[in-house]
Design an enzyme around this catalytic site. Structure first.
Site, PDB file in Angstrom:
ATOM      1  N   ARG A 119       0.854  -1.191   0.000  1.00 49.19           N
ATOM      2  CA  ARG A 119       0.000   0.000   0.000  1.00 49.19           C
ATOM      3  C   ARG A 119       0.893   1.246   0.000  1.00 49.19           C
ATOM      4  O   ARG A 119       2.091   1.163   0.242  1.00 49.19           O
ATOM      5  CB  ARG A 119      -0.968  -0.006   1.171  1.00 49.19           C
ATOM      6  CG  ARG A 119      -0.312   0.135   2.524  1.00 49.19           C
ATOM      7  CD  ARG A 119      -1.358   0.249   3.628  1.00 49.19           C
ATOM      8  NE  ARG A 119      -0.726   0.364   4.930  1.00 49.19           N
ATOM      9  CZ  ARG A 119      -1.381   0.389   6.074  1.00 49.19           C
ATOM     10  NH1 ARG A 119      -2.703   0.304   6.097  1.00 49.19           N
ATOM     11  NH2 ARG A 119      -0.751   0.499   7.219  1.00 49.19           N
ATOM     12  N   ASN A 157      -4.701   8.496   3.997  1.00 47.15           N
ATOM     13  CA  ASN A 157      -4.637   7.726   5.248  1.00 47.15           C
ATOM     14  C   ASN A 157      -3.206   7.712   5.747  1.00 47.15           C
ATOM     15  O   ASN A 157      -2.283   7.378   4.993  1.00 47.15           O
ATOM     16  CB  ASN A 157      -5.096   6.278   5.031  1.00 47.15           C
ATOM     17  CG  ASN A 157      -5.261   5.541   6.343  1.00 47.15           C
ATOM     18  OD1 ASN A 157      -6.006   5.985   7.218  1.00 47.15           O
ATOM     19  ND2 ASN A 157      -4.543   4.455   6.518  1.00 47.15           N
ATOM     20  N   GLU A 158      -3.020   8.105   6.981  1.00 36.95           N
ATOM     21  CA  GLU A 158      -1.687   8.063   7.608  1.00 36.95           C
ATOM     22  C   GLU A 158      -0.603   8.471   6.607  1.00 36.95           C
ATOM     23  O   GLU A 158       0.303   7.680   6.279  1.00 36.95           O
ATOM     24  CB  GLU A 158      -1.400   6.671   8.168  1.00 36.95           C
ATOM     25  CG  GLU A 158      -2.274   6.334   9.354  1.00 36.95           C
ATOM     26  CD  GLU A 158      -1.818   5.083  10.108  1.00 36.95           C
ATOM     27  OE1 GLU A 158      -1.136   4.250   9.513  1.00 36.95           O
ATOM     28  OE2 GLU A 158      -2.161   4.966  11.296  1.00 36.95           O
ATOM     29  N   GLU A 315      -7.865   5.835  15.232  1.00 36.14           N
ATOM     30  CA  GLU A 315      -7.712   4.379  15.183  1.00 36.14           C
ATOM     31  C   GLU A 315      -7.041   3.906  16.469  1.00 36.14           C
ATOM     32  O   GLU A 315      -6.117   4.552  16.969  1.00 36.14           O
ATOM     33  CB  GLU A 315      -6.793   3.956  14.029  1.00 36.14           C
ATOM     34  CG  GLU A 315      -7.342   4.160  12.649  1.00 36.14           C
ATOM     35  CD  GLU A 315      -6.351   3.679  11.592  1.00 36.14           C
ATOM     36  OE1 GLU A 315      -5.495   2.835  11.888  1.00 36.14           O
ATOM     37  OE2 GLU A 315      -6.433   4.182  10.459  1.00 36.14           O
ATOM     38  N   TRP A 323       1.206  -6.305  13.238  1.00 34.80           N
ATOM     39  CA  TRP A 323       2.449  -5.827  12.629  1.00 34.80           C
ATOM     40  C   TRP A 323       3.610  -5.742  13.614  1.00 34.80           C
ATOM     41  O   TRP A 323       4.655  -5.201  13.278  1.00 34.80           O
ATOM     42  CB  TRP A 323       2.222  -4.476  11.940  1.00 34.80           C
ATOM     43  CG  TRP A 323       1.371  -3.512  12.720  1.00 34.80           C
ATOM     44  CD1 TRP A 323       0.016  -3.342  12.600  1.00 34.80           C
ATOM     45  CD2 TRP A 323       1.785  -2.607  13.755  1.00 34.80           C
ATOM     46  NE1 TRP A 323      -0.436  -2.390  13.483  1.00 34.80           N
ATOM     47  CE2 TRP A 323       0.633  -1.916  14.210  1.00 34.80           C
ATOM     48  CE3 TRP A 323       3.007  -2.315  14.351  1.00 34.80           C
ATOM     49  CZ2 TRP A 323       0.676  -0.954  15.207  1.00 34.80           C
ATOM     50  CZ3 TRP A 323       3.047  -1.342  15.354  1.00 34.80           C
ATOM     51  CH2 TRP A 323       1.890  -0.686  15.761  1.00 34.80           C
ATOM     52  N   GLU A 363      -3.722  -7.971   6.978  1.00 32.26           N
ATOM     53  CA  GLU A 363      -4.166  -7.658   8.342  1.00 32.26           C
ATOM     54  C   GLU A 363      -5.246  -8.617   8.826  1.00 32.26           C
ATOM     55  O   GLU A 363      -6.040  -8.274   9.702  1.00 32.26           O
ATOM     56  CB  GLU A 363      -4.623  -6.198   8.395  1.00 32.26           C
ATOM     57  CG  GLU A 363      -3.444  -5.269   8.193  1.00 32.26           C
ATOM     58  CD  GLU A 363      -3.807  -3.801   8.156  1.00 32.26           C
ATOM     59  OE1 GLU A 363      -4.952  -3.474   7.838  1.00 32.26           O
ATOM     60  OE2 GLU A 363      -2.912  -2.987   8.439  1.00 32.26           O
TER      61      GLU A 363
END
Ligand code: GLA
Length: 679
Positions: A119, A157-158, A315, A323, A363
């Site tokens: 990603r 995202n992040e 989150e 992870w 995940e």
């Protein structure tokens, strides 16, 4: 739309404590969605983040959009009274984009390009990526900006989780532009980077590169500027998406920060003012020695980014992550305790990654609010319990955390302190920050974590742990704070370099080296880093490791000396009266009891109230003009009692004299008026 940031932020402010989650409906069939939404209602979930990784579904081929499923889920959530935190969907480029434009893929420092298949495989400076991503954002904004469920825009995202630094030629050109804006001339850059060293002088802009992999150490000033550039570059990317969203909608815009121990690539002090709402992702990190204390630190730092205003925990995990080397499941009650620790420290919205545990992908072993095993599980029962408990806390939404101690934290100093060729690889910036924070926590005080240069007038004690890089303005603010009567604790390896990573020293020898010689009344002649196994003893019975130095007092009193090690008899802890205040200096890495003891003395001197707490107990107070709420969080394995009067919100009981907090439990007491006045 021409709404101001203040208006957008105000439109967000929840009037209750909100439970939310990430939801990835693209991983499930529509029949599952109906079950999901019904269960969300049962749990009290009222904010759901969707479309975070939606790009490949809503634009399956270049320019071909299909919003059918996203429309359905938006409407479904709305019909259930659930508000949407809508992702722009740009976080991970779809395969068609990286196939058409492989040049958007990021390049590592050794010049090798990273492949798609994970990603965030995009270069922050890539014009092709930006254009494709903004094209998607425009479509999403056009379609949903008036949707009644929309509560918040979630950009990407992040940002920078995986792609913070790219070393490709496009990034190199962007880096040169950034440097031109900073230095104007190549000569000024040569000066700032100290390129007289190792024949690194540049004569033209086009010779300058990112700090790509070299045979030896690279130039530390080049590295820190590249870190600054890389943080700015992703912030600039954020600005592009945010501007587009704001042009069509007055809904607040944010992205999820990663204020956490293992990611340090964004200087969030610079990002924070561009967010309408501050949001953070936080996961307990079992690679650390004190994961729970790090949670509190991260929450306090997030509150600092929000300038004290309530913030969003975007989150966290209901149980294990997937992870870390050892992904520990949470014990019964731990998820509630973690959540309420964030709430105690200023979060009014608490969300989880993710709603339903994935069946596929990297995940699939990550926990969720709804686990693989479904609703007949302890995780699900704890989810329901959490929803009910947050509901009981609704009256504290909007209140602020009380703190009279500040700790100065700097991402720039973190980058610089851990560059190549430092005196000791054992001096880890964040470890030193955490050690100082833990020493304050052990004394039962609440800490605001603030930026270098932030106003300190509201505090009684300011702690400056290992602030290696510091600019002149920040030195002045700390110095003026003490001069005006404040107390400061400064620890070793602080004030060593300026913002160019140049040593703070005077070649004429007229003034001693370092940023704080007058304030501290000492200066350092030489560092003596220690081997990992070396333990030092101090004259006051304290213990230390990692670092010693030859301290030369000028006006300071010596509080403790090194009784062993490379500088026997030399000052290890000093205290200097300065103006109307005092500044302590700690020239070594104290062990936990010694640091807590030293901090206790400094807190006494500053007049800060300390609570006598058992190890593993945290007490934090949130208040507004009329009410105060005290959180008593018991991480320990023993029941405790804590003196307080008021109304306990989670058990709905009246407390007179003292509250019992069971082992692993939390109590939140609305203080009675008299209690509020005295404590
Ligand atoms: C991050 C990401 C999520 C997910 C979680 C897992 O926070 O934003 O997409 O990967 O980590 O912990």
């Amino acid at each position: 739309m021409t709404t101001s940031r203040a208006d957008r932020a105000a439109s967000w402010s929840p009037d209750s404590v909100v439970l939310g989650c990430d939801y990835n409906p693209e991983q499930w069939s529509e029949s599952v969605w109906h079950q999901d939404v019904a269960l969300m209602r049962e749990a009290g979930v009222s904010l759901v983040a969707i479309n975070i990784f939606g790009w490949a579904e809503i634009e399956p081929r270049q320019g071909e959009y299909n919003f059918d499923r996203l429309d359905t889920i938006m409407d479904l959530l709305h019909s259930a009274g659930i508000r949407v935190n809508l992702g722009t969907g740009t976080s991970s480029p779809p395969a068609w984009l990286t196939t058409l434009h492989p040049e958007i893929l990021p390049t590592a420092a050794d010049g090798t390009r990273r492949w798609p298949g994970g990603r965030q495989a995009w270069c922050p400076s890539s014009p092709e990526f930006r254009s494709a991503a903004l094209g998607l954002v425009a479509k999403v904004a056009e379609r949903y900006s008036s949707h009644p469920a929309l509560a918040l825009w979630h950009v990407s995202n992040e940002l920078g989780c995986h792609n913070a630094h790219c070393y490709c030629d496009t990034s190199a050109a962007a880096f040169r532009e950034w440097l031109r804006a900073r230095y104007t001339t190549v000569d000024a850059l040569n000066q700032a980077w100290g390129t007289a060293f190792w024949s690194q002088r540049y004569s033209e802009w086009n010779q300058i590169l990112p700090p790509r992999a070299t045979l030896s150490s690279t130039n530390p000033a080049q590295r820190i500027d590249f870190s600054r550039f890389s943080s700015d570059e992703l912030l600039d990317y954020y600005r592009g998406e945010a501007a587009l969203l704001r042009s069509v909608s007055s809904i607040p815009v944010t992205t999820n920060f990663m204020v956490t121990a293992h990611i340090r690539s964004q200087n969030y002090w610079q990002w924070a003012s561009e967010m309408d709402v501050i949001a953070n992702d936080h996961y307990l990190d079992h690679r650390l020695s004190h994961p729970v204390s790090e949670l509190s630190f991260a929450a306090d730092l997030t509150r600092g980014l929000a300038q004290g205003a309530p913030w969003v925990l975007m989150e966290q995990a209901s149980s294990a992550v997937s992870w870390q080397p050892h992904n520990l499941a949470k014990q019964p009650g731990e998820m509630l305790r973690n959540t309420l620790t964030h709430v105690a420290r200023g979060a009014d919205t608490v969300c989880f990654f993710q709603w339903r545990a994935s069946r596929h992908g990297a995940e699939k072993f990550h926990s969720a609010l709804l686990p693989h095993a479904g609703t007949d599980t302890s995780v699900w029962r704890e989810t329901l319990d959490l929803g009910a408990k947050l509901h009981a806390l609704e009256s504290l939404a909007g209140t602020r955390v009380e703190a009279s101690v500040a700790l100065i934290f700097s991402w720039e100093s973190w980058w610089a302190a851990e560059g190549d060729s430092q005196p000791s690889t054992d001096v880890k910036y964040l470890e030193q920050v955490h050690a100082a924070y833990d020493a304050l926590r052990a004394n039962g005080v609440t800490v605001d974590v603030v930026a270098p240069g932030a106003a300190l007038n509201d505090y009684q004690l300011v702690v400056v742990p290992s602030l290696y890089l510091v600019d002149d303005d920040s030195i002045d603010v700390i110095t003026e704070f003490v001069e005006a009567g404040g107390v400061a604790v400064v620890t070793f390896f602080s004030g060593i370099v300026d913002e160019t990573d140049g040593i703070r020293c005077d070649p004429t020898g007229e003034t001693p080296p370092g940023a704080f010689p007058a304030l501290l009344g000492v200066w350092t002649e030489q560092f003596f880093p220690l081997m990992p196994e070396t333990q030092l003893v101090l004259s006051d019975g304290g213990h230390a490791t990692t670092w010693a130095e030859h301290v030369r007092p000028t006006t300071a009193d010596v509080v403790a000396e090194f009784a062993s090690g490379p500088v026997p008899g030399g000052p290890a802890i000093t205290r200097n009266r300065f103006g109307s205040g005092a500044a302590w200096y700690v020239a070594t890495a104290l062990d936990e009891p010694s640091f807590a003891d030293l901090m206790g003395r400094a807190l006494d001197e500053a007049g800060v109230e300390q609570l006598e707490l058992r190890a593993g107990v945290e007490v934090v107070t949130r208040s507004n003009d009329s009410e105060r709420f005290r959180f008593v969080i018991n991480h320990s394995a023993h029941d405790i009692s804590f003196p307080v009067d008021g109304e306990e919100l989670l058990t709905d009981t009246t407390i007179a004299g003292s509250v019992t907090v069971p082992a692993g439990g939390v109590r939140v007491i609305r203080l009675s008026v008299e209690e509020g006045a005295t404590r």
